[in-house]
Design a protein around this motif. Structure first.
Motif, PDB file in Angstrom:
ATOM      1  N   GLU A  36    -135.528 -39.145  45.198  1.00  0.00           N
ATOM      2  CA  GLU A  36    -135.649 -37.685  45.106  1.00  0.00           C
ATOM      3  C   GLU A  36    -134.645 -36.967  45.996  1.00  0.00           C
ATOM      4  O   GLU A  36    -134.404 -37.345  47.133  1.00  0.00           O
ATOM      5  N   ARG A  37    -134.070 -35.928  45.413  1.00  0.00           N
ATOM      6  CA  ARG A  37    -133.289 -34.974  46.197  1.00  0.00           C
ATOM      7  C   ARG A  37    -134.097 -33.689  46.243  1.00  0.00           C
ATOM      8  O   ARG A  37    -134.407 -33.090  45.215  1.00  0.00           O
ATOM      9  N   TYR A  77    -133.516 -33.032  42.175  1.00  0.00           N
ATOM     10  CA  TYR A  77    -133.886 -33.967  41.119  1.00  0.00           C
ATOM     11  C   TYR A  77    -134.968 -34.908  41.632  1.00  0.00           C
ATOM     12  O   TYR A  77    -135.150 -35.090  42.833  1.00  0.00           O
ATOM     13  N   LEU A  78    -135.684 -35.499  40.690  1.00  0.00           N
ATOM     14  CA  LEU A  78    -136.755 -36.455  40.990  1.00  0.00           C
ATOM     15  C   LEU A  78    -136.722 -37.533  39.912  1.00  0.00           C
ATOM     16  O   LEU A  78    -136.830 -37.241  38.718  1.00  0.00           O
ATOM     17  N   ASN A 125    -139.682 -41.300  34.626  1.00  0.00           N
ATOM     18  CA  ASN A 125    -139.494 -39.859  34.506  1.00  0.00           C
ATOM     19  C   ASN A 125    -138.219 -39.447  35.220  1.00  0.00           C
ATOM     20  O   ASN A 125    -137.916 -39.955  36.303  1.00  0.00           O
ATOM     21  N   VAL A 126    -137.505 -38.526  34.631  1.00  0.00           N
ATOM     22  CA  VAL A 126    -136.347 -37.915  35.275  1.00  0.00           C
ATOM     23  C   VAL A 126    -136.480 -36.412  35.121  1.00  0.00           C
ATOM     24  O   VAL A 126    -136.618 -35.905  33.999  1.00  0.00           O
ATOM     25  N   LEU A 127    -136.490 -35.701  36.228  1.00  0.00           N
ATOM     26  CA  LEU A 127    -136.482 -34.244  36.147  1.00  0.00           C
ATOM     27  C   LEU A 127    -135.441 -33.703  37.111  1.00  0.00           C
ATOM     28  O   LEU A 127    -135.167 -34.303  38.160  1.00  0.00           O
ATOM     29  N   ALA A 128    -134.851 -32.591  36.750  1.00  0.00           N
ATOM     30  CA  ALA A 128    -133.795 -32.009  37.570  1.00  0.00           C
ATOM     31  C   ALA A 128    -133.761 -30.506  37.348  1.00  0.00           C
ATOM     32  O   ALA A 128    -134.204 -30.012  36.306  1.00  0.00           O
TER      33      ALA A 128
END
Length: 793
Positions: free
Chosen positions: A633-634, A642-643, A672-675
């Motif tokens: 995670e950033r 992002y996660l 999962n990828v979210l940004a």
């Protein structure tokens, strides 16, 4: 399949048009706008105020500082809107950094900062507010937990302001359906999820819930009213009882006690209006929010989006009254939901039996809690909770005969009223030792009305449960946190719970050790025993013997139990980037197993199952979950975040023949990828983008016996092969764009979201089609555009 049809009616293919478009972008001011930032600094161990603490606004290399007063309070006037960073420090405590806090013109920003004592005076160690997710709101939590903020429930594409949908992005958490917010944590049934608000257990806080479930179609929890809260996924500290899967430990914020503020909002969760302000400036305050179904409101002005009649509304509030060296608060959440599906009125159009059916389903839930907290001494505080709740999920179905006469078929109504009281004492013995202890008592009154009718060879009413019952659940716990070296902390305790209905008792030791190998590397080990009472509908299932006597054969069921083992590694790679990995093993036992259907285990219960049944259970079931999770995670910095999470796991259960099988929730993997990215358009306006990509291994299912189904005239499953087959992977991409405008007197936000933008057809369930004599499928949500508008002033 009645429930699937009901919830499919909530958001179906007809929602491929916008629910509404609310494109208001007020007049943009050319000059910079400002807002007040204020708050309080307290000791995290004791909640006592810290007078003389330093609070510094760090802006473009320059610093503006203020000190806290005798109550630990501080205030900044005229802070520019946008993202701002604050540093809070006090002698003997670790510095706290609150970075990239969004300041808006329509609402004051209130920062309640809790500083952690620097036990060994190791110097400055940055605690980055919501940035260090390992630092939970509850300081007694060591691992398998994450703090989440109100902003996260809003900014993640696909979350829809719902804490449960947001949590589905975390490692180890998967969603059962995008139509509902039930979650599976580390392969466990959603039955094992506990919801708490301000330290008190609450009923399922979701609209269109079903008896026995922990989720629903739309959350009653209004994210606009939440403060930072914790989500726990395993090895819970001793204060958390009656849960085996996960805990949502929610906190409701206080209303503004300095000025009146208002909120208007419209979106997929409804039209809503909120207000907050002081009863007396600087003293008592109120916070209230009312929400009404978007679909129902549109119906009333002649806009019809779906065929079914849907209605939901909810009200949330909190009243807060400071008292000498303490505080008194009262919160409340209440909601009602109802869905009507109607039979086809013209018999010419009757093709299948379902065309004659009509149903009514929904839920009513209300909960209120009174909390009194007081400093007994400089190092000890007392907290007392008194609560009352009512929960009434219901479903009924009837059919039209050839002469259009209405025949009642089924009624499933559960009514639970809970009264609770708890006392908790926190004591800081010295800088290295803290103890928390408490007792909880809960009275549960049950009034069920559940039955069905058969019409061959004659009409007969078969009762599931019509009992008016009563039971008590008592819990006690003690926790001890010991900083026994500069780099190591022990968090241990014991929890005990006792059920008066059948004298079930469970003593549950729990412990965790944290080793800070370096300032940026840490290792955590945790183990804990946990238990949960069975749903009351199981205890009070009615059976009639040959003499006509009513028996409760499930009344003596013991708790379901689970032992958790966890190893966690955390690496703060840089100031804004974190890597975390956890390995876990869960041993479940005393799970109720069916005796009439030896393949049925309550470990596989889902929202489309009926908790009311005539199954006789015994506590002989076992289960096992193990896996590994990765989080990269950033945190939000320099306008983006992002996660990325990955979960690999296995979930099995043992049936009555002692045969190990896959559980319903054994999807084996998920990622999962979210940004998100923000672009500053001007001093007062910004544009934000976010996207979420979800891939979950297919749900397990029990195959259909085609020949038996054709002969029986209904869908018949091969019970001897439970969850032996697997659907294709669930996959979807959600995107979201938002525009924030800060005017001098108000701020507003417009957001547009496209759920499942690729229109992927994810399978929800299967059924036998009697016309084609083939197996067909129900599907989850397709592509759905969703609009959102909010104004604060």
């Amino acid at each position: 399949m009645h429930k699937n049809k009901t919830y499919r009616a909530i958001i179906n293919d007809k929602l491929k048009i916008f629910l509404f478009t609310f494109l208001i972008v007020g007049v943009q001011s050319l000059s910079q706008n400002f807002q007040t930032v204020r708050g309080q600094v307290t000791d995290k161990d004791t909640d006592s105020p810290l007078p003389g603490a330093s609070v510094v606004l760090v802006q473009n290399g320059e610093s503006i500082g203020v000190g806290t007063d005798e109550d630990g309070k501080f205030i900044f006037e005229k802070i520019p809107v946008g993202r701002q960073t604050f540093k809070v420090s006090f002698i003997g405590y670790k510095d706290a950094w609150l970075r990239d806090i969004e300041i808006v013109s329509g609402k004051q920003t209130v920062l309640n900062v809790q500083l952690i004592p620097d036990v060994y005076s190791m110097g400055t160690v940055e605690v980055k507010g919501t940035r260090r997710k390992s630092e939970t709101v509850n300081e007694m939590i060591s691992l398998s937990a994450r703090t989440f903020s109100v902003e996260e429930t809003s900014k993640y594409a696909g979350s829809w302001g719902d804490p449960a949908r947001m949590a589905a992005n975390f490692a180890g958490v998967t969603a059962l359906s995008d139509k509902r917010n039930d979650i599976v944590v580390r392969g466990n049934s959603p039955l094992g999820v506990l919801w708490r608000m301000d330290g008190m257990e609450i009923p399922n806080p979701n609209h269109f819930s079903v008896a026995g479930s922990s989720g629903g179609a739309i959350s009653m929890i209004n994210n606009n009213l939440l403060s930072n809260s914790d989500f726990l996924s395993g090895a819970f500290p001793a204060e958390y009882g009656n849960a085996t899967s996960a805990v949502f430990d929610l906190k409701m914020r206080q209303g503004n006690n300095e000025k009146f503020e208002f909120l208007g909002q419209a979106g997929v969760n409804g039209f809503e209006f909120g207000a907050e302000g002081p009863f007396k400036k600087g003293g008592a305050s109120f916070l209230i929010n009312y929400r009404y179904s978007t679909l129902t409101a549109l119906e009333k002005i002649g806009i019809t989006i779906i065929d079914a009649e849907l209605d939901f509304q909810d009200l949330s509030f909190k009243l807060n009254f400071p008292v000498k060296k303490g505080n008194l608060s009262l919160f409340g959440i209440g909601g009602m939901s109802k869905a009507n599906e109607f039979a086809e009125k013209d018999s010419v159009n009757w093709i299948t039996r379902d065309d004659r059916l009509s149903s009514v389903s929904g839920a009513k839930m209300g909960v209120t809690g009174l909390t009194f907290s007081k400093m007994l001494s400089e190092k000890t505080n007392l907290r007392i909770n008194i609560g009352y709740s009512a929960n009434n999920p219901y479903f009924s179905k009837d059919s039209l005969g050839h002469d259009y006469q209405r025949f009642e078929l089924t009624k499933l109504a559960m009514n639970e009223i809970k009264k609770s009281a708890s006392i908790q004492i926190n004591s800081k013995l010295n800088q290295k030792n803290k103890i928390r202890t408490g007792i909880i008592f809960r009275n549960i009154a049950v009034d069920n009305d559940a039955w069905y009718k058969i019409f061959s060879p004659e009409e007969k009413k078969i009762t599931y449960s019509t009992v008016k019952g009563n039971l008590n659940l008592a819990e006690a716990f003690i926790q001890w946190k010991w900083y026994f070296s500069p780099s190591m902390t022990l968090n241990t305790g014991i929890h005990d719970q006792f059920l008066t209905l059948n004298n079930s008792n469970s003593i549950e030791p729990r412990a965790s050790v944290t080793w800070n190998i370096t300032p940026v590397h840490s290792l955590n080990l945790g183990v804990g025993m946990h238990s949960q009472m069975q749903p009351t509908a199981i205890y009070f299932s009615e059976f009639t013997d040959e003499a006509g006597n009513i028996l409760y054969r499930n009344k003596n069921l013991d708790f379901t139990k689970s032992t958790h083992y966890i190893i966690s590694y955390d690496h703060q790679i840089s100031e804004n980037i974190r890597f975390k990995s956890e390995i876990y093993l869960q041993k479940l036992y005393d799970i109720p197993l069916g005796t009439q259907n030896p393949y049925y285990s309550l470990i596989n219960f889902g929202y489309d199952d009926d908790i009311f049944s005539h199954e006789i259970f015994v506590n002989k079931g076992k289960g096992e979950n193990y896996g590994v999770e990765f989080t990269f995670e950033r945190f939000f910095h320099k306008n983006y975040y992002y996660l990325i999470t990955t979960s690999l796991y296995n979930s099995t259960f043992t049936d009555s023949y002692n045969y190990k099988r896959e559980t319903r929730y054994n999807c084996n993997y998920a990622w999962n990828v979210l940004a998100g990215k923000e672009i500053k358009l001007s001093e007062n306006n910004l544009l934000g983008f976010s996207a979420t990509v979800v891939n979950i291994g297919g749900q397990r299912y029990t195959p259909i016996d085609i020949e038996e189904s054709a002969g029986a005239g209904r869908t018949v499953y091969i019970d001897s092969l439970p969850f032996s087959e697997k659907y294709p992977d669930f996959f979807k991409i959600d995107i979201r764009i938002r525009f924030r405008n800060n005017n001098k007197k108000f701020s507003q936000e417009i957001a547009l979201e496209m759920a499942n933008i690729l229109n992927k057809k994810n399978i929800e369930n299967q059924y036998f089609d009697f016309e084609t004599r083939q197996i067909k499928y129900y599907y989850l949500l397709g592509r759905i555009p969703v609009a959102f508008y909010r104004i604060e002033f």
